[in-house]
Design a protein around this motif. Structure first.
Motif, PDB file in Angstrom:
ATOM      1  N   PHE A 125     -39.728   6.851  -7.111  1.00  0.00           N
ATOM      2  CA  PHE A 125     -38.745   5.780  -7.278  1.00  0.00           C
ATOM      3  C   PHE A 125     -39.203   4.528  -6.532  1.00  0.00           C
ATOM      4  CE2 PHE A 125     -34.695   3.582  -6.635  1.00  0.00           C
ATOM      5  CZ  PHE A 125     -34.098   3.719  -7.884  1.00  0.00           C
ATOM      6  N   ARG A 128     -41.868   2.700  -8.405  1.00  0.00           N
ATOM      7  CA  ARG A 128     -41.310   1.922  -9.514  1.00  0.00           C
ATOM      8  C   ARG A 128     -40.730   0.602  -9.017  1.00  0.00           C
ATOM      9  NH1 ARG A 128     -36.975   3.631 -14.159  1.00  0.00           N
ATOM     10  NH2 ARG A 128     -36.910   1.555 -15.077  1.00  0.00           N
ATOM     11  N   GLU A 132     -41.859  -3.423  -9.900  1.00  0.00           N
ATOM     12  CA  GLU A 132     -40.910  -4.257 -10.648  1.00  0.00           C
ATOM     13  C   GLU A 132     -40.210  -5.259  -9.733  1.00  0.00           C
ATOM     14  OE1 GLU A 132     -38.190  -1.949 -13.072  1.00  0.00           O
ATOM     15  OE2 GLU A 132     -39.744  -0.461 -13.486  1.00  0.00           O
ATOM     16  N   ARG A 147     -29.363   2.711  -7.986  1.00  0.00           N
ATOM     17  CA  ARG A 147     -29.535   2.801  -9.435  1.00  0.00           C
ATOM     18  C   ARG A 147     -30.222   1.560  -9.965  1.00  0.00           C
ATOM     19  NH1 ARG A 147     -25.053   4.907  -9.240  1.00  0.00           N
ATOM     20  NH2 ARG A 147     -23.773   3.051  -9.337  1.00  0.00           N
ATOM     21  N   LEU A 148     -31.126   1.783 -10.910  1.00  0.00           N
ATOM     22  CA  LEU A 148     -31.752   0.677 -11.631  1.00  0.00           C
ATOM     23  C   LEU A 148     -30.900   0.329 -12.853  1.00  0.00           C
ATOM     24  CD1 LEU A 148     -35.449   1.889 -11.482  1.00  0.00           C
ATOM     25  CD2 LEU A 148     -34.401   0.060 -10.148  1.00  0.00           C
ATOM     26  N   ASP A 150     -31.549   0.472 -15.906  1.00  0.00           N
ATOM     27  CA  ASP A 150     -31.659   1.429 -17.017  1.00  0.00           C
ATOM     28  C   ASP A 150     -30.980   2.768 -16.719  1.00  0.00           C
ATOM     29  OD1 ASP A 150     -33.344   2.793 -15.287  1.00  0.00           O
ATOM     30  OD2 ASP A 150     -35.122   2.606 -16.552  1.00  0.00           O
ATOM     31  N   GLY A 151     -30.326   2.874 -15.541  1.00  0.00           N
ATOM     32  CA  GLY A 151     -29.616   4.096 -15.182  1.00  0.00           C
ATOM     33  C   GLY A 151     -30.403   5.059 -14.320  1.00  0.00           C
ATOM     34  N   THR A 152     -31.702   4.818 -14.144  1.00  0.00           N
ATOM     35  CA  THR A 152     -32.496   5.670 -13.264  1.00  0.00           C
ATOM     36  C   THR A 152     -31.916   5.583 -11.860  1.00  0.00           C
ATOM     37  OG1 THR A 152     -34.461   5.185 -14.583  1.00  0.00           O
ATOM     38  CG2 THR A 152     -34.818   6.142 -12.396  1.00  0.00           C
ATOM     39  N   GLU A 153     -31.784   6.739 -11.216  1.00  0.00           N
ATOM     40  CA  GLU A 153     -31.095   6.773  -9.929  1.00  0.00           C
ATOM     41  C   GLU A 153     -31.858   7.625  -8.927  1.00  0.00           C
ATOM     42  OE1 GLU A 153     -26.654   7.062  -9.792  1.00  0.00           O
ATOM     43  OE2 GLU A 153     -27.090   9.006  -8.884  1.00  0.00           O
ATOM     44  N   ALA A 154     -31.765   7.247  -7.673  1.00  0.00           N
ATOM     45  CA  ALA A 154     -32.309   8.046  -6.574  1.00  0.00           C
ATOM     46  C   ALA A 154     -31.255   8.109  -5.482  1.00  0.00           C
ATOM     47  CB  ALA A 154     -33.586   7.414  -6.025  1.00  0.00           C
TER      48      ALA A 154
END
Length: 191
Positions: A125, A128, A132, A147-148, A150-154
């Motif tokens: 993560f 990434r 960006e 959360r990014l 696009d919904g990607t989450e850590a």
């Protein structure tokens, strides 16, 4: 301290590794004991020419950095000596969170006590985010997640007491002062 529950912001990426507290705020600026104005000297040795003029290529001098509240830094952020001036400078500049794959413990402790959220995420993560710059992130302190768009989450770890203090906008002293009634009742009930 301003309560911290959810933060939505663009990121500023400073991908250097091992950024120590003397790079965050050089020792020559530690003569003051108040927080206001330290943001001007944040990363001063990287940000300014020897004559004091700004380096236009340094990220904090770029227009896209203005208004960003989340710093994404390389591994081992905040290493070095313990100094509250480092989180003071970051907060005074406008940051509310620092994200990295590793953040020094002493820096993390000083950060949460001064309203700055240290967010440790996994290497994937983190990579990434480094790739960006300017990404839109949402940090949800209630669920300790970032959360990014696009919904990607850590998720990230955080001491429960530090989380409570950040969410309620109090430091340790403010928390204790908020317990005055309970302290008084306890003291009155003691033989």
């Amino acid at each position: 301290m301003e309560p911290f529950r959810t933060l939505r912001s663009r990121t500023v990426v400073l991908a250097r590794q091992n950024i120590d507290t003397d790079q965050i705020i050089p020792a020559r600026f530690l003569k003051i004991t108040h927080r206001a104005g330290l943001g001007r000297w944040l990363f001063a040795d990287w940000r300014y020419q020897p004559d004091g003029s700004p380096r236009p290529d340094f990220i904090l001098e770029q227009p896209e950095a203005r208004g960003a509240r989340v710093l994404v830094a390389g591994d081992n952020f905040g290493c070095g000596s313990s100094r509250e001036h480092a989180p003071w400078a970051l907060v005074d500049w406008g940051f509310r969170a620092v994200i990295s794959s590793s953040i020094a413990d002493i820096f993390s402790n000083n950060a949460v006590k001064n309203g700055l959220l240290p967010v440790r995420v996994d290497a994937g993560f983190h990579g990434r985010l480094l790739a960006e710059p300017g990404a839109e992130v949402t940090i949800d302190l209630e669920h300790c997640a970032v959360r990014l768009a696009d919904g990607t989450e850590a998720t990230f770890p955080l001491d429960p007491f530090a989380r409570y203090c950040l969410m309620n906008g109090v430091d340790e002293l403010g928390f204790l002062l908020g317990q005055q009634e309970a302290i008084t009742r306890f003291e009155e009930a003691r033989p």
